[in-house]
Design an enzyme around this catalytic site. Sequence first.
Site, PDB file in Angstrom:
ATOM      1  N   HIS A  19       7.336   5.206   1.166  1.00 52.01           N
ATOM      2  CA  HIS A  19       7.946   4.000   0.584  1.00 52.01           C
ATOM      3  C   HIS A  19       8.758   4.371  -0.668  1.00 52.01           C
ATOM      4  O   HIS A  19       9.850   3.862  -0.880  1.00 52.01           O
ATOM      5  CB  HIS A  19       6.862   3.014   0.128  1.00 52.01           C
ATOM      6  CG  HIS A  19       6.045   2.429   1.227  1.00 52.01           C
ATOM      7  ND1 HIS A  19       4.719   2.719   1.421  1.00 52.01           N
ATOM      8  CD2 HIS A  19       6.366   1.529   2.198  1.00 52.01           C
ATOM      9  CE1 HIS A  19       4.259   2.030   2.441  1.00 52.01           C
ATOM     10  NE2 HIS A  19       5.220   1.318   2.940  1.00 52.01           N
TER      11      HIS A  19
ATOM     12  N   TYR B  24       0.851  -1.181   0.000  1.00 52.33           N
ATOM     13  CA  TYR B  24       0.000   0.000   0.000  1.00 52.33           C
ATOM     14  C   TYR B  24       0.904   1.254   0.000  1.00 52.33           C
ATOM     15  O   TYR B  24       0.863   2.087   0.897  1.00 52.33           O
ATOM     16  CB  TYR B  24      -0.974   0.004   1.188  1.00 52.33           C
ATOM     17  CG  TYR B  24      -2.251   0.740   0.831  1.00 52.33           C
ATOM     18  CD1 TYR B  24      -3.139   0.206  -0.094  1.00 52.33           C
ATOM     19  CD2 TYR B  24      -2.546   1.978   1.383  1.00 52.33           C
ATOM     20  CE1 TYR B  24      -4.281   0.880  -0.462  1.00 52.33           C
ATOM     21  CE2 TYR B  24      -3.690   2.666   1.015  1.00 52.33           C
ATOM     22  CZ  TYR B  24      -4.553   2.104   0.096  1.00 52.33           C
ATOM     23  OH  TYR B  24      -5.683   2.777  -0.271  1.00 52.33           O
TER      24      TYR B  24
END
Length: 287
Positions: free
Chosen positions: A37, A32
């Site tokens: 990230h 997700y």
Amino acid sequence: MEYLTSPQEMQYWANEQRRVGRTVAFVPTMGYFHQGHLKLMEYGRSRADRLVVSLFVNPLQFGPGEDFARYPRDEKRDQALAQMAGVDVLFLPAPEDLYPVHFQTYVTVEKVTQGLCGASRPGHFRGVATVVAKLFNLVKPHWAIFGLKDYQQYVVIRQMVRDLNLDLEVVGRPTIRENDGLAMSSRNVYLSPQERGSALSLSAALKTAQERCRAGEHRAAILLDEVVRRISGQPDTRLDYARIVDPETLEGVEFIKDPAVLILAAWVGKTRLIDNGFLGGYPDCPA
Ligand code: PAF
């Protein structure tokens, strides 16, 4: 980008990279993806010849009644984002491949897991350390890259790597925030608009404490008082903990003369959020 799912294929690929002398950076994730990230991936890309990202929602690190079943997942979108980020291998193991029926070996890091999130989420860091140790043995990275938003997790992994003489370097990278200060997290998607408003109190309280510390207030109790008041005063919000701790040992600090970390967790509605920031005349992030 290659997709690998079996532990054996992953290890074979990793051995091959080592054999031909290529360096590997690794970003372990539960998917997700958000900008946080992607920044870790960008850093990994710049650091090594090859970049591996794992996407595995690890059942072992969720306690009973936690959000394992509803943890946000969007594999197709994650695959597209990983491709755009220049990931070489996306590793997507199945739970039964990492934890086969007779699995019975766990990694327990002791002192640094006992307080903070470790106290509120019994077994959580045992689950994290176990899966990360397994992933390190499969990906064989030279660098493993973690976001400092999960500061305790970063300390736990670093400790495990040191204690077990694992042959890699753990790199911590700064927390990425929304424009209004909210630390990016896959769990932010759970927040209603009103809860999101309340959640801003975490980063705002941290920022005020950092400013007051810079201006000369070095007594932890005074700084924490205001943090507690500010967060607890929000609708639907319950502070789990707020502490000022030593960045290495995570032991409480009463007077800030060396670098220290203000670390906190709070429930906003049904969502548990964490955040932290450095105090003590040091940059907000050590990396
Ligand atoms: O930080 C996370 O996303 C997870 O705890 C990790 C490190 C991928 C282990 O499951």
